[in-house]
Enzyme design. Structure first.
Site, mmCIF file in Angstrom:
data_model
loop_
_atom_site.group_PDB
_atom_site.id
_atom_site.type_symbol
_atom_site.label_atom_id
_atom_site.label_comp_id
_atom_site.label_asym_id
_atom_site.label_seq_id
_atom_site.Cartn_x
_atom_site.Cartn_y
_atom_site.Cartn_z
ATOM 1 N N ILE A 11 0.741 -1.169 0.410
ATOM 2 C CA ILE A 11 -0.029 -0.080 -0.105
ATOM 3 C C ILE A 11 0.842 1.105 0.367
ATOM 4 C CG2 ILE A 11 -1.685 1.545 1.148
ATOM 5 C CD1 ILE A 11 -2.644 -1.190 2.221
ATOM 6 N N GLU A 115 9.689 -5.315 12.392
ATOM 7 C CA GLU A 115 11.101 -5.342 13.141
ATOM 8 C C GLU A 115 12.274 -6.011 14.044
ATOM 9 O OE1 GLU A 115 12.364 -0.499 14.827
ATOM 10 O OE2 GLU A 115 10.151 -1.652 14.760
ATOM 11 N N GLU A 134 20.874 14.787 8.740
ATOM 12 C CA GLU A 134 20.743 16.220 8.695
ATOM 13 C C GLU A 134 19.403 16.269 9.800
ATOM 14 O OE1 GLU A 134 20.226 17.009 5.202
ATOM 15 O OE2 GLU A 134 22.080 17.430 4.346
#
Length: 478
Positions: A11, A115, A134
């Site tokens: 998706i 995970e 960053e």
């Protein structure tokens, strides 16, 4: 209890995660929908130094909160968990670990994501290069272990990976090292629950070991110096067997089998070797103020004698007594300093036994320089992580120092030049060793000798807790 995938539809495909919708069939024939977040996984690092744990604070957008965490990050494509742990530790904290030990893996939210996070323990921290991504704004801080435990208990630390597998039963939390599951020997438990009593016992053993009357035995047998040295070698080698055995029983076996300090640790021991070599009377021999007057054949038993002194005294005082002081005191530079001072003071005081051979002011001088030698040998042990190194330094020091007393040399030992050279070198090299002491992290030494481990017992209700010390107080958890 398995589920069969019938169809799968992606998706969403993002930078960090992807979302997949699957149609599945259960083993009971029911059809259901499963929404799965695909994640490449990550790694987290538990870094401990001098009784403190490295934590980070950063804003986490999904929760809208600033969270305390241990250093961690996601895996880049093609990375192993260990490579991720190494990279994230340096990027976020500026530290590099000489060794990363994988503790375990966790599945943080198995209900909807695949995970996996690998949890590692960092050993031998040294400075690296700090370079955030960053979009990262992270503050790092070393926090006392006791405070971390309290932060977990009172809910200040909410991040799951930061205390996975560290939750104690009965609702209280504390960091539990994976090593606690290792079965300790009865002697190790005894040494860590009654450290003071074990140190006293070892000191009494040392008194007996140095008092073996090998000189009298040699006299009874009608032998001279060479027989005396051979007998001393035999007796002292025999007396070394017990402290070596205790090193293995106390959990200090790595001190005889590994060099946790690595090549850098060995290099840091060079000043100590130079001090030991400076104990040889090179200048008086070169100037002619001192001369050899003994047959060279007697050197073998003499060297064996000096080697046996180094082995016996180092295995007793540095191999067993010194680590027990490290365990007893706090896990910081102050604690290490006190451990060095205490064990070296006992080592120096042992030379007061020389008064039994007759009073001499020189005995007080022996006590003083033996204390300094003890400090030096303790530092070489800390730097290298192996008891062999201070034993060699000690033996070299004795070989050079006993040449005149043993009859190999005669003449004037302490010439003006020799005194100046010895004083200057000793001060300079002592300064180098002291500077390296304050710069060096000894966390790897504590880990190698298992000094961070506490003896654990199970209570009647099946909960694990630290064994009470003989004075009724729990073992140190600095």
């Amino acid at each position: 209890m398995k589920e069969k995938t019938l169809s799968s539809q992606k998706i969403f495909d993002g930078r960090i995660i992807s979302l997949r919708k699957d149609e599945i069939e259960t083993d009971k024939g029911l059809r259901e929908t499963r929404e799965v977040i695909l994640h490449g996984g990550g790694a987290a690092v538990l870094a401990v130094k001098d009784g403190k744990i490295l934590l980070e604070r950063q804003f986490r957008y999904p929760y809208g909160e600033i969270l305390w965490e241990i250093p961690a990050g996601k895996r880049d494509k093609g990375e192993t968990f260990a490579e991720t742990a190494k990279r994230e530790l340096e990027e976020e904290t500026g530290y590099v670990a000489e060794k990363l030990v994988k503790l375990f893996e966790i599945y943080p939210t198995p209900g909807y994501t695949n995970e996996i996070i690998g949890i590692f323990k960092a050993e031998g921290l040294k400075d690296g290069v700090l370079h955030f991504d960053e979009d990262e704004d992270i503050d790092s801080e070393w926090v006392e272990e006791k405070k971390v435990f309290k932060m977990i208990e009172n809910g200040e630390i909410k991040d799951g990976k930061s205390f996975a597998r560290k939750r104690a039963q009965s609702g209280k939390s504390r960091l539990r090292e994976e090593i606690m599951t290792r079965k300790m020997s009865n002697l190790e438990k005894s040494a860590k629950t009654d450290t003071k009593g074990m140190i006293i016992t070892l000191v009494l053993y040392a008194v007996g070991a140095v008092s073996v009357p090998y000189v009298k035995v040699a006299g009874w047998l009608g032998g001279g110096k060479e027989l005396e040295w051979y007998l001393a070698f035999a007796f002292k080698t025999l007396c070394s067997a017990l402290p070596i055995y205790l090193m293995f029983q106390f959990g200090f076996k790595n001190a005889a089998m590994k060099f946790c300090g690595g090549a850098k640790g060995i290099l840091l021991c060079v000043p100590a070797f130079l001090v030991a070599l400076d104990n040889f009377p090179f200048l008086p021999l070169l100037s002619g103020d001192l001369a050899f007057n003994r047959h060279i054949g007697g050197l073998l038993p003499y060297i064996l004698y000096c080697v046996s002194i180094g082995i016996m005294e180092e295995t007793i005082f540095r191999g067993t007594i010194f680590p027990l002081f490290l365990y007893k005191f706090s896990r910081d530079k102050k604690g290490v300093f006190f451990a060095i001072a205490a064990s070296s003071a006992i080592f120096g005081a042992m030379h007061l036994l020389n008064f039994f051979g007759g009073f001499s002011p020189a005995v007080f001088l022996q006590v003083g320089y033996s204390f300094l030698i003890g400090c030096m040998c303790a530092l070489t042990f800390l730097f290298s992580g192996n008891i062999i190194v201070p034993a060699i330094v000690h033996a070299i020091f004795d070989v050079g120092g006993f040449l005149t007393d043993s009859g190999f040399c005669s003449g004037t030992l302490w010439t003006k030049g020799n005194v100046i050279l010895t004083a200057v070198l000793s001060v300079v090299l002592a300064a180098v060793l002291t500077a390296e002491f304050f710069k060096t992290d000894f966390g790897g030494f504590y880990e190698s000798l298992r000094l961070n481990e506490k003896p654990i017992e199970k209570s009647s209700d099946g909960q694990e807790k630290p064994i009470e010390k003989s004075d009724g107080k729990p073992g140190k958890t600095d």
